[in-house]
Design an enzyme around this catalytic site. Structure first.
Site, PDB file in Angstrom:
ATOM      1  N   LYS A 121      54.355  22.069 -27.631  1.00  0.00           N
ATOM      2  CA  LYS A 121      52.998  21.995 -26.913  1.00  0.00           C
ATOM      3  C   LYS A 121      52.012  21.308 -27.884  1.00  0.00           C
ATOM      4  O   LYS A 121      51.101  20.816 -27.437  1.00  0.00           O
ATOM      5  CB  LYS A 121      52.685  23.441 -26.744  1.00  0.00           C
ATOM      6  CG  LYS A 121      53.440  24.017 -25.578  1.00  0.00           C
ATOM      7  CD  LYS A 121      52.489  25.101 -24.608  1.00  0.00           C
ATOM      8  CE  LYS A 121      53.342  25.322 -23.234  1.00  0.00           C
ATOM      9  NZ  LYS A 121      52.527  26.600 -22.645  1.00  0.00           N
ATOM     10  N   LYS A 203      64.133  20.401 -19.082  1.00  0.00           N
ATOM     11  CA  LYS A 203      64.068  21.596 -18.196  1.00  0.00           C
ATOM     12  C   LYS A 203      63.169  21.220 -17.017  1.00  0.00           C
ATOM     13  O   LYS A 203      62.184  20.451 -17.007  1.00  0.00           O
ATOM     14  CB  LYS A 203      63.637  22.924 -18.770  1.00  0.00           C
ATOM     15  CG  LYS A 203      62.428  23.058 -19.047  1.00  0.00           C
ATOM     16  CD  LYS A 203      61.865  24.618 -19.701  1.00  0.00           C
ATOM     17  CE  LYS A 203      60.295  24.621 -19.732  1.00  0.00           C
ATOM     18  NZ  LYS A 203      59.651  25.867 -20.060  1.00  0.00           N
ATOM     19  N   LYS A 206      56.686  23.158 -14.282  1.00  0.00           N
ATOM     20  CA  LYS A 206      55.501  22.812 -13.327  1.00  0.00           C
ATOM     21  C   LYS A 206      54.740  21.901 -13.961  1.00  0.00           C
ATOM     22  O   LYS A 206      53.650  21.394 -13.299  1.00  0.00           O
ATOM     23  CB  LYS A 206      54.984  24.127 -12.847  1.00  0.00           C
ATOM     24  CG  LYS A 206      54.540  25.077 -14.052  1.00  0.00           C
ATOM     25  CD  LYS A 206      54.222  26.605 -13.385  1.00  0.00           C
ATOM     26  CE  LYS A 206      53.975  27.702 -14.506  1.00  0.00           C
ATOM     27  NZ  LYS A 206      55.050  28.754 -14.719  1.00  0.00           N
TER      28      LYS A 206
END
Ligand code: TYM
Length: 339
Positions: A121, A203, A206
């Site tokens: 992140k 993966k 969203k």
């Protein structure tokens, strides 16, 4: 004596949370949410919308507010029962933030630096590598430990955070005496890692910029079918589970999780048929799963007053349990409780 009887008779407890950062994907649903629903009969459950976690990356306030409502409504729409279990919004239970501070004082800088999610992140949001993003796992540890759960049902990507939670709990218990239950992550054999439809080495997420990479639980049937038709596969044109066939393996996993058929059965079902048929079948199975959830979601979203009332009820119940654990931890650390 009474306590011993209570302990042996009480159902095992589970806790899990999901961030309200957009409508969940099929990955969240198969990897986590669907299992939460199944666990309700056998466990004493606490499930929350982790809105404080969402603040670790920039959010537009009005959009976040709407997403919190939507995620809460979705938890009800998939079938979580707010009468029997604690279903709540994290920020409405102030003990989470408070325990998080106590636990940060028992967490090492080096441990947090090793978290792969932090590394990912901070690369992705390199203009905003804030303290919250770094300390995220201690807030997650607080979410968990406040409810003394035995199990934490999560997808594979959260395993490292769960391991850290165990380390923090063990450290706290050894420094200050037995305070927290040390929970086990509970990762489903199937559905634990649903992959991107466009790049099956990643993966399904969203926050993927490519809309075709994920199925949102809000996607209408045509969109679902179209996204599956466009899913990246390989050139062999044989439906079989094998190394190097990440795209087909992913579709087989999805189909298997939904239909309960094993790989052999799926291979037999699609023997001699092309990928087109298989992709359509997977898409149709997903459409069927989503239909009742979407209908129920629309009903909950049409009544915000009811959602507010259920949030309040959930937060009150959760606070009651959380406050007991928090006070215990504070006392053990030498803090004074409010008089
Ligand atoms: P979040 O909001 O990213 O995801 C919610 C749950 O969905 C699982 N998941 C997946 N499972 C399978 N395949 C995928 N592609 C996939 N993507 C997501 C996640 O593993 C998770 O179980 N940090 C957590 C939220 C959290 C939490 C907690 C979880 C906050 N406090 C306490 C458990 C306990 C997160 O960001 O999940």
């Amino acid at each position: 004596m009474q306590q011993t009887t209570e302990q042996t008779e009480r159902k095992k407890r589970v806790l899990s949370c999901i961030q309200p950062t957009g409508i969940p994907t099929l990955g969240n649903y198969l990897g986590a949410l669907r299992n939460w629903v199944d666990m309700q009969d056998s466990f004493d459950c606490a499930f929350a919308v982790a809105d404080l976690h969402a603040l670790t990356v920039r959010q537009e306030p009005s959009k976040l507010r709407q997403q919190i409502y939507e995620m809460f409504a979705l938890l009800l729409a998939i079938g979580l029962d707010p009468e029997k279990h604690m279903i709540f919004v994290q920020s409405q239970v102030p003990q989470h933030a408070e325990l998080s501070w106590l636990l940060s004082c028992c967490t090492q800088f080096g441990e947090l630096s090793r978290m792969t999610q932090f590394k990912d992140k901070s690369q992705k949001h390199s203009d905003n590598i804030n303290l919250g993003l770094f300390a995220y796992p201690t807030l997650m540890a607080a979410d968990i430990l406040l409810y003394q759960p035995d199990f934490v049902p999560v997808g594979e990507d959260q395993k490292q955070h769960c391991e850290l939670t165990r380390n923090i709990a063990e450290r706290f218990n050894s420094l200050y005496g037995s305070t927290f239950t040390v929970p086990e992550p509970y990762i489903m054999r199937r559905g634990g890692r649903v992959r991107s439809l466009q790049d099956p080495t990643k993966k399904m997420s969203k926050s993927d910029e490519n809309q075709n990479a994920f199925i949102s639980l809000k996607d209408d049937p045509d969109t679902v079918l179209r996204k599956f038709r466009r899913a990246v596969t390989d050139s062999e044109a044989v439906v079989r589970y094998a190394e190097g066939k990440d795209g087909i393996n992913n579709l087989m996993d999805i189909y298997s999780t939904i239909t309960d058929k094993d790989y052999d059965a799926i291979e037999a079902e699609f023997a001699g048929r092309g990928y087109g048929d298989f992709k359509t079948a997977v898409g149709e199975a997903v459409v069927e799963v989503l239909k009742p959830v979407q209908e129920c979601f629309a009903v909950y979203m049409s009544d915000k007053a009811q959602l507010d009332a259920l949030m309040k009820q959930g937060a009150e119940r959760a606070s009651w349990v959380a406050a007991r654990t928090l006070n215990k931890a504070k006392k053990k650390m030498g803090l004074l409780l409010e008089k």
